[in-house]
Design a protein around this motif. Structure first.
Motif, PDB file in Angstrom:
ATOM      1  N   GLN A 273       0.828  -1.203   0.000  1.00 37.26           N
ATOM      2  CA  GLN A 273       0.000   0.000   0.000  1.00 37.26           C
ATOM      3  C   GLN A 273       0.864   1.256   0.000  1.00 37.26           C
ATOM      4  OE1 GLN A 273      -2.525   0.282   3.463  1.00 37.26           O
ATOM      5  NE2 GLN A 273      -3.024   2.438   3.096  1.00 37.26           N
ATOM      6  N   LEU A 274       1.914   1.242   0.829  1.00 37.86           N
ATOM      7  CA  LEU A 274       2.793   2.404   0.930  1.00 37.86           C
ATOM      8  C   LEU A 274       3.514   2.666  -0.390  1.00 37.86           C
ATOM      9  CD1 LEU A 274       4.254   1.635   4.458  1.00 37.86           C
ATOM     10  CD2 LEU A 274       2.732   3.547   3.886  1.00 37.86           C
ATOM     11  N   TRP A 275       3.947   1.600  -1.045  1.00 31.66           N
ATOM     12  CA  TRP A 275       4.675   1.758  -2.299  1.00 31.66           C
ATOM     13  C   TRP A 275       3.767   2.274  -3.412  1.00 31.66           C
ATOM     14  CZ3 TRP A 275       9.123   2.747  -4.063  1.00 31.66           C
ATOM     15  CH2 TRP A 275       9.459   2.495  -5.392  1.00 31.66           C
ATOM     16  N   GLU A 276       2.558   1.775  -3.471  1.00 29.28           N
ATOM     17  CA  GLU A 276       1.630   2.263  -4.481  1.00 29.28           C
ATOM     18  C   GLU A 276       1.327   3.747  -4.269  1.00 29.28           C
ATOM     19  OE1 GLU A 276      -1.691  -0.006  -5.858  1.00 29.28           O
ATOM     20  OE2 GLU A 276      -0.951  -1.848  -4.916  1.00 29.28           O
ATOM     21  N   ASP A 277       1.204   4.173  -3.016  1.00 23.21           N
ATOM     22  CA  ASP A 277       0.955   5.583  -2.732  1.00 23.21           C
ATOM     23  C   ASP A 277       2.155   6.429  -3.157  1.00 23.21           C
ATOM     24  OD1 ASP A 277      -0.811   7.640  -1.185  1.00 23.21           O
ATOM     25  OD2 ASP A 277       1.206   7.941  -0.368  1.00 23.21           O
ATOM     26  N   TRP A 278       3.365   5.932  -2.878  1.00 24.59           N
ATOM     27  CA  TRP A 278       4.582   6.674  -3.247  1.00 24.59           C
ATOM     28  C   TRP A 278       4.665   6.837  -4.761  1.00 24.59           C
ATOM     29  CZ3 TRP A 278       8.920   6.062  -6.231  1.00 24.59           C
ATOM     30  CH2 TRP A 278       9.968   6.951  -5.995  1.00 24.59           C
ATOM     31  N   LEU A 279       4.406   5.776  -5.504  1.00 20.88           N
ATOM     32  CA  LEU A 279       4.433   5.862  -6.966  1.00 20.88           C
ATOM     33  C   LEU A 279       3.389   6.854  -7.484  1.00 20.88           C
ATOM     34  CD1 LEU A 279       4.822   2.121  -8.055  1.00 20.88           C
ATOM     35  CD2 LEU A 279       6.501   3.942  -8.397  1.00 20.88           C
ATOM     36  N   ALA A 280       2.206   6.829  -6.883  1.00 18.01           N
ATOM     37  CA  ALA A 280       1.135   7.716  -7.334  1.00 18.01           C
ATOM     38  C   ALA A 280       1.512   9.183  -7.158  1.00 18.01           C
ATOM     39  CB  ALA A 280      -0.151   7.406  -6.572  1.00 18.01           C
ATOM     40  N   ILE A 281       2.285   9.491  -6.130  1.00 19.65           N
ATOM     41  CA  ILE A 281       2.689  10.871  -5.870  1.00 19.65           C
ATOM     42  C   ILE A 281       3.872  11.295  -6.721  1.00 19.65           C
ATOM     43  CG2 ILE A 281       3.646  12.420  -4.109  1.00 19.65           C
ATOM     44  CD1 ILE A 281       0.639  11.817  -3.880  1.00 19.65           C
ATOM     45  N   HIS A 282       4.887  10.450  -6.799  1.00 20.95           N
ATOM     46  CA  HIS A 282       6.152  10.857  -7.422  1.00 20.95           C
ATOM     47  C   HIS A 282       6.291  10.463  -8.893  1.00 20.95           C
ATOM     48  CE1 HIS A 282       7.799  12.261  -3.603  1.00 20.95           C
ATOM     49  NE2 HIS A 282       7.331  11.157  -3.043  1.00 20.95           N
ATOM     50  N   TYR A 283       5.741   9.313  -9.266  1.00 21.05           N
ATOM     51  CA  TYR A 283       5.871   8.843 -10.648  1.00 21.05           C
ATOM     52  C   TYR A 283       4.555   8.241 -11.130  1.00 21.05           C
ATOM     53  CZ  TYR A 283      10.853   9.589 -10.056  1.00 21.05           C
ATOM     54  OH  TYR A 283      12.078  10.178  -9.827  1.00 21.05           O
ATOM     55  N   PRO A 284       3.489   9.047 -11.178  1.00 20.14           N
ATOM     56  CA  PRO A 284       2.179   8.506 -11.551  1.00 20.14           C
ATOM     57  C   PRO A 284       2.156   7.916 -12.959  1.00 20.14           C
ATOM     58  CG  PRO A 284       2.155  10.911 -11.529  1.00 20.14           C
ATOM     59  CD  PRO A 284       3.432  10.495 -10.886  1.00 20.14           C
ATOM     60  N   GLU A 285       2.959   8.491 -13.862  1.00 20.26           N
ATOM     61  CA  GLU A 285       2.957   7.998 -15.237  1.00 20.26           C
ATOM     62  C   GLU A 285       3.635   6.627 -15.348  1.00 20.26           C
ATOM     63  OE1 GLU A 285       6.912   9.747 -14.565  1.00 20.26           O
ATOM     64  OE2 GLU A 285       4.868  10.276 -14.002  1.00 20.26           O
ATOM     65  N   ARG A 286       4.444   6.258 -14.371  1.00 20.86           N
ATOM     66  CA  ARG A 286       5.140   4.963 -14.402  1.00 20.86           C
ATOM     67  C   ARG A 286       4.509   3.931 -13.476  1.00 20.86           C
ATOM     68  NH1 ARG A 286      11.683   5.911 -14.366  1.00 20.86           N
ATOM     69  NH2 ARG A 286      11.730   7.941 -15.411  1.00 20.86           N
ATOM     70  N   LYS A 287       3.559   4.362 -12.678  1.00 18.97           N
ATOM     71  CA  LYS A 287       3.043   3.502 -11.614  1.00 18.97           C
ATOM     72  C   LYS A 287       2.622   2.124 -12.125  1.00 18.97           C
ATOM     73  CE  LYS A 287      -0.646   3.092  -8.180  1.00 18.97           C
ATOM     74  NZ  LYS A 287      -1.824   3.732  -7.547  1.00 18.97           N
ATOM     75  N   GLN A 288       1.740   2.072 -13.092  1.00 14.35           N
ATOM     76  CA  GLN A 288       1.231   0.782 -13.542  1.00 14.35           C
ATOM     77  C   GLN A 288       2.310  -0.063 -14.192  1.00 14.35           C
ATOM     78  OE1 GLN A 288      -1.555  -0.743 -12.785  1.00 14.35           O
ATOM     79  NE2 GLN A 288      -1.996   1.075 -11.546  1.00 14.35           N
ATOM     80  N   HIS A 289       3.242   0.573 -14.892  1.00 15.97           N
ATOM     81  CA  HIS A 289       4.319  -0.183 -15.525  1.00 15.97           C
ATOM     82  C   HIS A 289       5.203  -0.838 -14.467  1.00 15.97           C
ATOM     83  CE1 HIS A 289       7.125  -1.595 -18.390  1.00 15.97           C
ATOM     84  NE2 HIS A 289       8.051  -0.666 -18.202  1.00 15.97           N
ATOM     85  N   VAL A 290       5.580  -0.073 -13.436  1.00 11.58           N
ATOM     86  CA  VAL A 290       6.408  -0.621 -12.355  1.00 11.58           C
ATOM     87  C   VAL A 290       5.692  -1.785 -11.681  1.00 11.58           C
ATOM     88  CG1 VAL A 290       7.460  -0.144 -10.114  1.00 11.58           C
ATOM     89  CG2 VAL A 290       7.643   1.543 -11.955  1.00 11.58           C
ATOM     90  N   LEU A 291       4.419  -1.593 -11.355  1.00 18.08           N
ATOM     91  CA  LEU A 291       3.656  -2.638 -10.667  1.00 18.08           C
ATOM     92  C   LEU A 291       3.469  -3.869 -11.552  1.00 18.08           C
ATOM     93  CD1 LEU A 291       0.933  -0.466  -8.889  1.00 18.08           C
ATOM     94  CD2 LEU A 291       3.033  -1.397  -7.899  1.00 18.08           C
ATOM     95  N   ASN A 292       3.250  -3.653 -12.836  1.00 19.44           N
ATOM     96  CA  ASN A 292       3.053  -4.787 -13.748  1.00 19.44           C
ATOM     97  C   ASN A 292       4.315  -5.632 -13.879  1.00 19.44           C
ATOM     98  OD1 ASN A 292       0.389  -4.101 -14.238  1.00 19.44           O
ATOM     99  ND2 ASN A 292       0.823  -2.993 -16.133  1.00 19.44           N
ATOM    100  N   VAL A 293       5.473  -4.980 -13.956  1.00 17.99           N
ATOM    101  CA  VAL A 293       6.723  -5.737 -14.048  1.00 17.99           C
ATOM    102  C   VAL A 293       6.976  -6.491 -12.742  1.00 17.99           C
ATOM    103  CG1 VAL A 293       9.212  -5.626 -14.402  1.00 17.99           C
ATOM    104  CG2 VAL A 293       7.702  -4.142 -15.732  1.00 17.99           C
ATOM    105  N   LEU A 294       6.679  -5.868 -11.614  1.00 16.52           N
ATOM    106  CA  LEU A 294       6.827  -6.558 -10.335  1.00 16.52           C
ATOM    107  C   LEU A 294       5.950  -7.812 -10.297  1.00 16.52           C
ATOM    108  CD1 LEU A 294       6.962  -3.608  -7.771  1.00 16.52           C
ATOM    109  CD2 LEU A 294       8.797  -5.232  -8.275  1.00 16.52           C
TER     110      LEU A 294
END
Length: 361
Positions: A273-294
């Protein structure tokens, strides 16, 4: 801090939220009482430190993923505030949040050195290298004041007991005098973690850790003092920090690192949850790509707890990361895995404290 008025980001902090830990039996709901005014700045959270009296300081583990059997963590919680820190969920055991609480409500084991002497003096104690800083960084900023890590090292040095150290803070340079003496007796190996070479990214990802260039300078300073030092390219975050793998190995090798290791981002428990929130704030355009690769390297989930897979992942992308690091080590002339050559044969247990004091030196 009320979630109703949580800031977009908090300067100097890795998390902006304080979600309840998984053991909490009650939940809190924020309600606006009308006193908050739009645009009013929220007071930044302050760091508080509780001095803690530990009963035992050496922790044993049997994990096949970890190259040591025993560890010491002088502190609980970590002011570095790394957004990705796998240790964050451990704060739930204290009925505190893995979010902001983890980086602002810290515990210092101020009696660590005294308890360590007791642990090492126990009948039947068998000497094996102890890792310092496996869970939270032993050189985080509050070490400058409390010096618990320094005191632990002094005990280990006096007993000729070997250790390894993991850190991402240049404060370790303060102890070069002690570490160089231990290195001359084959009693220490240091691992410095470097995540990227992008200072802007680092300031958001690990806001109170030393900047990447300072960690490379630390590797150089330790190596120049004769202290065996390696680099951990860790954690590698797919689609965010993985572009720096070869450059980190190159720079670390030039600074004197003897080997390079790595881990891939882990997201246990509340950290997802914390990591998804961090991505949404700092790198929203990359969020889904980062999560999908993970998910791709974690069997469709954001975390893989099984031994043998949790540190590296599996599949083509995980293989690519491993191969890139292996080739970089070969290209720049350092070992792919650390050769930790520490001497356990010189260990001398500390003498138990006597009520009559020491009659002879």
């Amino acid at each position: 801090m009320s979630d109703l008025h949580k800031p977009e980001r908090i300067k100097g902090r890795g998390s902006r939220v304080n979600p309840a830990g998984r053991f909490e039996v009650t939940t809190h709901e924020a309600v606006d009482d009308g006193w908050y005014q739009d645009g009013e700045p929220v007071a930044p959270p302050r760091t508080t430190v509780i001095e803690e009296r530990a009963r035992h300081i050496v922790t044993q583990n049997a994990s096949p993923d970890i190259p040591f059997d025993a560890s010491i963590n002088p502190y609980r919680g970590c002011e570095h505030g790394c957004a990705y820190c796998y240790a964050r969920p451990s704060h739930a055991y204290l009925n505190l949040s893995p979010g902001l609480d983890f980086e602002t409500r810290l515990f210092a084991k101020t009696n660590a050195a005294a308890v360590l002497r007791q642990d090492l003096a126990r009948r039947g104690y068998r000497c094996s290298a102890i890792n310092i800083g496996a869970n939270t960084d032993c050189y985080q900023p509050i070490e400058k004041r409390y010096r618990v890590t320094r005191q632990v090292l002094e005990v280990l040095s006096a007993c000729h007991h070997p250790c390894t150290i993991i850190t991402k803070n240049s404060l370790i340079e303060r102890d070069i005098d002690l570490l160089a003496d231990m290195a001359a007796r084959r009693l220490v190996h240091v691992f410095v973690s470097v995540t990227s070479l992008d200072n802007r990214l680092s300031s958001r990802l690990e806001p109170r850790a030393s900047a990447p260039h300072r960690r490379l300078q630390t590797i150089a300073a330790l190596s120049a003092a004769g202290i065996p030092t390696s680099v951990n390219v860790a954690p590698i975050i797919p689609a965010l920090t993985d572009i720096w793998i070869e450059a980190i190995v190159e720079r670390a090798a030039a600074a004197g690192a003897r080997s390079a290791g790595y881990t891939v981002l882990r997201l246990p428990w509340e950290l997802k949850q914390l990591w998804e929130d961090w991505l949404a704030i700092h790198y929203p355009e990359r969020k889904q790509h980062v999560l999908n690769v993970l998910r791709e390297i974690r069997g469709g989930e954001l975390n893989e707890p099984r031994f043998g897979l949790r540190m590296r992942g599996e599949g083509p992308y995980a293989d690519l990361i491993r191969n890139r690091l292996t080739l970089a080590c070969k290209k720049y002339g350092i070992r792919r895995r650390a050769e930790v050559d520490l001497d356990t044969s010189r260990f001398v247990p500390p003498r138990p404290a006597s009520p009559q004091g020491e009659l002879f030196g």
